[in-house]
Design an enzyme around this catalytic site. Structure first.
Site, PDB file in Angstrom:
ATOM      1  N   TYR A 235      45.740  31.138  76.248  1.00  0.00           N
ATOM      2  CA  TYR A 235      44.386  30.677  75.911  1.00  0.00           C
ATOM      3  C   TYR A 235      44.371  29.810  74.638  1.00  0.00           C
ATOM      4  O   TYR A 235      45.393  29.614  74.014  1.00  0.00           O
ATOM      5  CB  TYR A 235      43.384  31.824  75.875  1.00  0.00           C
ATOM      6  CG  TYR A 235      43.469  32.886  74.802  1.00  0.00           C
ATOM      7  CD1 TYR A 235      44.304  32.809  73.714  1.00  0.00           C
ATOM      8  CD2 TYR A 235      42.651  34.021  74.898  1.00  0.00           C
ATOM      9  CE1 TYR A 235      44.321  33.794  72.750  1.00  0.00           C
ATOM     10  CE2 TYR A 235      42.670  35.017  73.938  1.00  0.00           C
ATOM     11  CZ  TYR A 235      43.503  34.889  72.856  1.00  0.00           C
ATOM     12  OH  TYR A 235      43.517  35.864  71.903  1.00  0.00           O
ATOM     13  N   GLU A 236      43.229  29.270  74.333  1.00  0.00           N
ATOM     14  CA  GLU A 236      43.050  28.352  73.193  1.00  0.00           C
ATOM     15  C   GLU A 236      44.025  27.174  73.276  1.00  0.00           C
ATOM     16  O   GLU A 236      44.580  26.731  72.280  1.00  0.00           O
ATOM     17  CB  GLU A 236      43.219  29.103  71.860  1.00  0.00           C
ATOM     18  CG  GLU A 236      42.393  30.364  71.694  1.00  0.00           C
ATOM     19  CD  GLU A 236      40.904  30.177  71.998  1.00  0.00           C
ATOM     20  OE1 GLU A 236      40.455  29.021  72.023  1.00  0.00           O
ATOM     21  OE2 GLU A 236      40.222  31.177  72.239  1.00  0.00           O
ATOM     22  N   GLY A 237      44.205  26.660  74.477  1.00  0.00           N
ATOM     23  CA  GLY A 237      45.165  25.572  74.703  1.00  0.00           C
ATOM     24  C   GLY A 237      46.519  26.154  75.034  1.00  0.00           C
ATOM     25  O   GLY A 237      47.214  26.651  74.152  1.00  0.00           O
TER      26      GLY A 237
END
Lengths: 606, 606
Positions: B449-451
């Site tokens: 997550y978060e890229g």
């Protein structure tokens, strides 16, 4: 739900075009391994695993095995699947026909093991000891057991377990405290607790045969500290009449609980209490002493290690298949690489080089390891059946190296591949819907059970490499060097054989240093062991990939290789050579560093 | 249940002895960072996370968030923990005091982020956007939002979410189809579906502020294909009276389901439907255009990346602590190394070199990365607050490199450490009792997550390394080279600076090759990106460890270093230098191979 297509053509290519299984037709059981038979067996197995086991794999782990009223209940669908499974003899394909098995050479069980892990790992845990237990008991057990137990295991009427671990004793079997007390009638009584017993109880069959380690007390009734008093016993869940084989009342072995685990939740991992359980001792074949006492268990353990190794391949395969399918569908961003095809606003993510890296590294491992595992299975037959002693010995030596290496390296890379393929899905890989996170959770256990991978590394370095005066390593390295020599004039192979040669020589020097280092610095080899094992695994598959290239570019006709497979194999060989072989030098540099601080730091500061 | 002891002394050593935070006292907010304050804050945070969050961490994930009657219910204990958490302002320690936050420099939030991940990852997902949303809204939102929304976020009366992902649009935001329709009164109406919204609904607060990306249709009512029409909107779960801030009726945003995930099951990952939801547009600070439109979201994303990076450290720390405790207790086998101490029949497994390897590699990562993360947080302050422009620029350049590298490398190594420490437990690590398998399942999401980490690598190679004519990489490599130069005459440091210098020069050549390679072969840099990122991470921590050695052997007095810590730091530095730095050369060789086959193989053959 994930999909699964068994890699049938790859097995056939490996068997016939790469490993030339026909060349072994002088060995018992090999004459019939013509393409007619291998195609039929592997296709039937593929159909079964794709259509029967795979569809219930996700739901079974989600439901999990349950423990209620002192009884294990398997997930929905397992009883029906087991009926079909045992009818087809998939659990005992390589057990001798005389014992009720399929009678095929072990190499034919390897594809089945791979499919089984990919499509029904939890399911397979209930039956995985049927063949090794039947084979061991047929060799070592009293007559009545050969007559009345072995056929029930091969028929799948009953299953078998391996009971070694106790709460305080895992790898270190000297610490077990389960007690075996001799009885006047020649039987024994077992008392103690075993844990982590896969399939220790279930509702698939009427009876379960537990092969159990226990200590025989000395004359004062004390359990000796060491390994010498550990013996192997058979405990049947229900009593067996030795003269008729009829099942009687319940024996004193009880499941007390099942574990809640990270994965393979359809498999019941049991704590078993033995309470005056009636038991029969299974003696080793060659007289007395620890080695003889433990021989039956080593027989089971070696089987388990090979099956576990192959499970790493199965997970890499199914994870890569699903991730590649997803990557061909899912569109995101524009690829920088020449591989982008469309003029749409977003490319399928398989056009992105970094996504290809994840998929192709997984595939290069899976297909290289698949060939490596089949080769090892052929070596197993050669080591047992080859008339020429030198060939038997060379094959056995190779297996000494390959058994721990495959168990650890294949499961490590199987786990890495599952993680890499999960990554391809992004957030969709972390949620349960696509089923790929199940692969990661399940395959993780393969690095832990059947001898944790660190134990495999210790086994390799301390017991295998330098056994028989160093012969196993010499034979292993010599086989690869021989291949390189034979292709020294083949310029088209240079890009494979040159780096392979470099890596092998580098590793050979480091292995020699392990042997010559002052044993007082015992930690040098011990801390090196994992890096050595990994480097041996990389070099082994480097050899395999170079051989694949030699075959697919060699001009000889391949029966099971189409143009697409050929193109793919050449790319995967490049991926292994370009991305894995360079690691060998780094691993060697780590080893040569000596890791001094790591060895000397006091335990309380860690 | 696992245990947790916050590494308080390590943070203090890093802040005061290694990074000399006192030298920044000319920056706003830093004068008060005396040991009196840092000790008090970190000890209080430690007590809170050890005693309030940690005890409910395992049970909360086991229970999981539930979705019933259209409403998310958080696990037992979360409501009470949240009341205490927000009262102590742990969710907004570094938000400006003028906005209701704790007012401390960002470096003081890093220890809190690490503890939060280790002891309450799922819990933290509900509040993790309070500070970034408050800070962003204070800078960019209309007055009434600054007056009535920001203080409610800093007080923890409400929480915030970040709504980017849609079923068909993850990383590629051009593909989003959520529509924002302007209204005559200056508000907007939002329609569409967002998925993977952490804390998208819950029962901890009366209201939730959703920061949402949506497209503004063109004059024909069509949604433009590209990114230019994407804007940032604020949608409040309940309507807010702009003049009083009073909460009104329910707005048109509804949780439809929560995901079932591999881990962090106490966190509700929501699918949110926006149905004519009333929204306010949040404009970028600098005029119009895509960059301005998206600025508010980038603000949030950068915050999230740093917090995610630090979570990898937290998992490595808690996993190593528990594994080391277990390894000191559990006895098995005899160690070959000189480190074995006892005459008992079995050594504690911490005496085994391969177990030490697993533990100390995890520790060398965790403690190196901890210092690396605090250094980055100081760079953040320097980049914003330093009066000298050249220093601001150099710090900003370092951060360009470090933000993607830390997000990906720290979470990769945090995952590896959790897996390694799980391995120390053997079979006991695979079952849920010890809690270590929870760490593996939870930390896995940080790579996704978060890229996703592959996106971080692409960001590094395509946007960061060569921005401003290549200045960021020159400044990054120059800072390390400067350190090496300053210590060139220090023979005692040679064993650290010589391999660091070698690795840095090797990597520098490869980075240069990325820049000079024909852009038509775009895939060369793209496929190299992950190896580049990993090599940069290894070199960064190599630098950190060399600096640690320079400090602990340099003769200057250390306030927070006892003899045991000193001995331990020297060993961990050796572990990093001996076992990680050698990998840089292999990674470079991989890159230089060009990975040609990987780039050219047709998608259908993968």
């Amino acid at each position: 739900m994930p999909s699964y297509r068994a890699p049938v053509k790859d097995w056939l290519f490996i068997l016939h075009d790469l490993l030339h299984v026909e060349a072994l037709r002088h060995l018992p059981g090999f004459a019939e391994l013509t393409p007619d038979l291998t195609v039929a067996v592997i296709e039937a197995a593929a159909k079964f695993h794709e259509e029967v086991l795979h569809p219930i794999n996700q739901s079974a782990d989600a439901e999990g095995a349950r423990f209620t009223d002192g009884q294990v209940r398997t997930p929905a669908g397992y009883r029906e699947a087991w009926a079909a499974y045992r009818a087809a003899k998939w659990h005992c394909l390589s057990l001798a026909e005389s014992l009720g098995g399929g009678g095929l050479p072990p190499v034919m069980s390897v594809p089945v093991s791979e499919m089984r892990a990919a499509t029904g790992h939890s399911f397979s845990m209930y039956s995985s000891f049927c063949t090794p237990a039947a084979s061991m008991l047929a060799a070592l057990a009293p007559d009545w057991i050969r007559t009345h137990v072995v056929p029930r295991l091969s028929a799948g009427d009953w299953t078998a377990t391996m009971g070694m671990t106790e709460p305080q004793a895992g790898t270190d079997l000297r610490q077990i405290t389960t007690r075996a007390t001799p009885q006047a009638d020649g039987t024994w009584r077992i008392n103690g607790r075993k844990i982590f017993i896969s399939g220790g109880d279930h509702d698939l069959t009427d009876n379960i045969i537990h092969i159990v380690l226990a200590k025989v007390p000395d004359d004062d009734g004390r359990l000796p500290a060491g390994l010498s008093s550990v013996n192997v016993f058979l405990v049947s869940k229900r009593m067996i009449d030795p003269s008729t084989g009829a099942l009687g009342e319940r024996n004193g072995v009880y499941a007390r609980s099942i574990e809640h685990k990270m994965g393979i939740e359809g498999s019941a991992t049991c704590a078993l209490d033995f309470e005056d359980a009636v038991a029969w001792r299974i003696a080793g074949a060659e007289g007395r002493g620890t080695a003889a006492n433990m021989a039956p268990m080593f027989h089971l353990m070696n089987y388990a290690r090979v099956g576990t190794a192959v499970s790493g391949i199965g997970y890499a395969e199914i994870a890569r298949q699903n991730a590649a399918d997803y990557a061909r569908e899912r569109r995101s961003g524009r690829a920088a690489s020449a591989s982008r095809a469309s003029t749409d606003s977003a490319d399928p993510i398989i056009a992105h080089a970094d996504v290809r890296r994840l998929l192709l590294e997984s595939a290069a491992f899976a297909e290289g390891a698949r060939a490596g595992a089949l080769r090892a299975a052929l070596l197993q037959s050669i080591a047992q059946l080859e008339p020429e002693e030198a060939k038997r010995e060379a094959a056995a030596d190779m297996l000494e190296i390959l058994t721990p290496v495959m168990k650890a390296f294949f499961t490590d890379r199987g786990f890495d591949a599952a993680v890499a393929c999960q990554q391809v899905f992004g957030g969709h890989g972390y949620i349960k819907d696509y089923g790929v996170e199940q692969f990661v959770r399940n395959v993780r256990v393969a690095q832990i059970y059947e001898g944790a991978n660190g134990i495999q590394a210790a086994d390799l370095v301390h017991r295998k490499l330098f056994a028989h005066g160093g012969r196993p390593w010499r034979n292993f390295a010599g086989a690869i060097a021989g291949f390189i020599d034979r292709h020294r004039d083949d310029a088209a192979l240079d890009r494979y054989t040159v780096p392979l040669d470099e890596a092998l020589r580098r590793l050979d020097r480091v292995v020699a240093s392990l042997r010559t280092t002052d044993p007082a610095q015992g930690g040098y080899a011990e801390v090196a062991s994992y890096d050595v094992l990994t480097a041996v695994g990389i070099v082994y598959l480097g050899w395999i990939w170079a051989e694949v290239v030699a075959v697919v570019t060699g001009g000889a006709e391949c029966q099971f290789l189409d143009e697409n497979m050929r193109a793919r194999k050449l790319v995967l060989a490049d991926v292994w050579m370009q991305r894995q072989l360079p690691l060998v030098d780094s691993l060697c540099r780590r080893i040569e560093s000596g890791n001094s601080g790591l060895l000397s730091i006091p335990a309380e500061l860690i």
